[in-house]
Design an enzyme around this catalytic site. Sequence first.
Site, PDB file in Angstrom:
ATOM      1  N   ARG A 113       0.863  -1.267   0.274  1.00  0.00           N
ATOM      2  CA  ARG A 113       0.010  -0.030   0.089  1.00  0.00           C
ATOM      3  C   ARG A 113       0.891   1.379  -0.004  1.00  0.00           C
ATOM      4  O   ARG A 113       0.489   2.285  -0.432  1.00  0.00           O
ATOM      5  CB  ARG A 113      -1.015   0.071   1.130  1.00  0.00           C
ATOM      6  CG  ARG A 113      -1.754   1.324   1.300  1.00  0.00           C
ATOM      7  CD  ARG A 113      -3.112   0.980   2.000  1.00  0.00           C
ATOM      8  NE  ARG A 113      -2.993   0.362   3.226  1.00  0.00           N
ATOM      9  CZ  ARG A 113      -2.683   0.921   4.160  1.00  0.00           C
ATOM     10  NH1 ARG A 113      -2.291   2.007   4.574  1.00  0.00           N
ATOM     11  NH2 ARG A 113      -2.570   0.183   5.493  1.00  0.00           N
ATOM     12  N   LYS A 120      -7.637   4.596 -19.730  1.00  0.00           N
ATOM     13  CA  LYS A 120      -7.807   5.090 -21.060  1.00  0.00           C
ATOM     14  C   LYS A 120      -6.589   4.821 -21.988  1.00  0.00           C
ATOM     15  O   LYS A 120      -6.275   3.834 -22.157  1.00  0.00           O
ATOM     16  CB  LYS A 120      -8.190   6.716 -21.264  1.00  0.00           C
ATOM     17  CG  LYS A 120      -9.379   7.115 -20.090  1.00  0.00           C
ATOM     18  CD  LYS A 120     -10.642   6.373 -20.325  1.00  0.00           C
ATOM     19  CE  LYS A 120     -11.545   6.243 -19.021  1.00  0.00           C
ATOM     20  NZ  LYS A 120     -12.135   7.530 -18.632  1.00  0.00           N
TER      21      LYS A 120
HETATM   22  C1  PLP Z   1     -12.407   7.901 -17.263  1.00  0.00           C
HETATM   23  C2  PLP Z   1     -12.161   9.156 -16.971  1.00  0.00           C
HETATM   24  C3  PLP Z   1     -11.839   9.493 -15.640  1.00  0.00           C
HETATM   25  C4  PLP Z   1     -12.131   8.624 -14.560  1.00  0.00           C
HETATM   26  O1  PLP Z   1     -11.017   7.524 -14.645  1.00  0.00           O
HETATM   27  P1  PLP Z   1     -11.469   6.064 -13.849  1.00  0.00           P
HETATM   28  O2  PLP Z   1     -10.142   5.574 -14.020  1.00  0.00           O
HETATM   29  O3  PLP Z   1     -12.532   5.719 -14.454  1.00  0.00           O
HETATM   30  O4  PLP Z   1     -11.485   6.303 -12.339  1.00  0.00           O
HETATM   31  C5  PLP Z   1     -11.396  10.802 -15.238  1.00  0.00           C
HETATM   32  N1  PLP Z   1     -11.186  11.755 -16.336  1.00  0.00           N
HETATM   33  C6  PLP Z   1     -11.586  11.420 -17.608  1.00  0.00           C
HETATM   34  C7  PLP Z   1     -11.304  12.525 -18.764  1.00  0.00           C
HETATM   35  C8  PLP Z   1     -11.935  10.422 -17.770  1.00  0.00           C
HETATM   36  O5  PLP Z   1     -12.387   9.990 -19.232  1.00  0.00           O
END
Ligand code: PLP
Length: 395
Positions: A64, A213
């Site tokens: 952690r 992403k």
């Molecule tokens: C998906 C997304 C997030 C959140 O990220 P997670 O990994 O789903 O918690 C934040 N900002 C943008 C622009 C996103 O597309």
Amino acid sequence: MNAPGRATIADPVARAMQILAHDETHAYEAVVPPIAQTSLFTFASYAEMEETYRGLKTRPVYTRGLNPTVRLFEEKMAALEGGEDALGFASGMAAISSAILAFVQPGDRVVCVEHVYPDAYRLFETYLKSMKVSVDYVDGRDVEAVRRALPGARLFYMESPTSWLMHTHDVATLAGIAREHGVLSVIDNSWASPIFQQPLALGVDLVVHSASKYIGGHSDVVAGIVIGSRELVGTVRSRIYPYLGGKLSPFDAWLLLRGLRTLPIRMKAHEASALHVARQLALHPAVTEVYHPGLGNTLPEGLSGTSGLFAFAFDDSIDIARFADALTFFKLGVSWGGHESLVVPAQVVRVQAAGPNSAIDFGVSERVVRLHVGLEGQDALWSDLARAIEEARRD
Ligand SMILES: *Cc1c(COP(=O)(O)O)cnc(C)c1O
């Protein structure tokens, strides 16, 4: 594009490839770093344990806090973004919430650009407000509005391009105003990735990513990261990181390291295909608007390229539900950044936004459709869209 004092973005793909190509030798001469899939690390002796606890030696104790696989990912991301340090999180939202909660206190005011990622907005409208932190929203395209809003604020939260409508901001100018007023600036750089935008070089204090992403790039991991100076990242680490506990797991860090190796070439491929599809859509008579920052003669200030996510609006001649169902390459699904193409109609998100648990007024027309253009090939993707539009005509 580069005014004096601004970062020179000379071939960002080649630069990133160089950073990613350099790797120390790993255990067993493995070309890929092994996963330290372990919760704890043992000490060779009492003396070593005491030395570590006294802070005289830095080494992993418990995952952690510090884990070597996660650390390797953090170091690579820091290098790509041009930061001194980075912290990996179990999701993008964990990264965003930690980066903010480490710096705000009851009574503080946050300024946020309009149309940020909806869950970031919900965090501001629910949790921050309940801890007596007020949030003012400004149109980030309006430099004077930002200049009026910032004095006295604790933190300025940016996203450029913004979610859905892809508004772009002059990040360097806005960050400069924040710095003038002693306001900490934070930007969500998930859309452009460090390949196409390096906000630290533009004067922003902290960069956050949803690594779910493009960083991961294969739709198989949920993760986040915060990048910045040693001091600011150190504040996130010491004030909040171990206690909120949204730590990135070693296996997910390993997947992210794998994803990073192809990030530069994936971004170039997403860019080319999405531009092709966006230009075709812009010419289509049933399309009233295309929200894509790369369609002008020059790229917006600070961006050196564009990615695969954009949106457009249909006129009333198209049944959007039928259009979505007629697509074959574009799957109906949220998120983005993987190899696969995806479609989300705003009208379905608005159904959710109107529900009893929602804190959001979504603010996007129900004629808007968001696309993530994946890696299947631009001709196949445009054929898929063109055919689905024909099948979705209301007669
Ligand atoms: C998906 C997304 C997030 C959140 O990220 P997670 O990994 O789903 O918690 C934040 N900002 C943008 C622009 C996103 O597309």
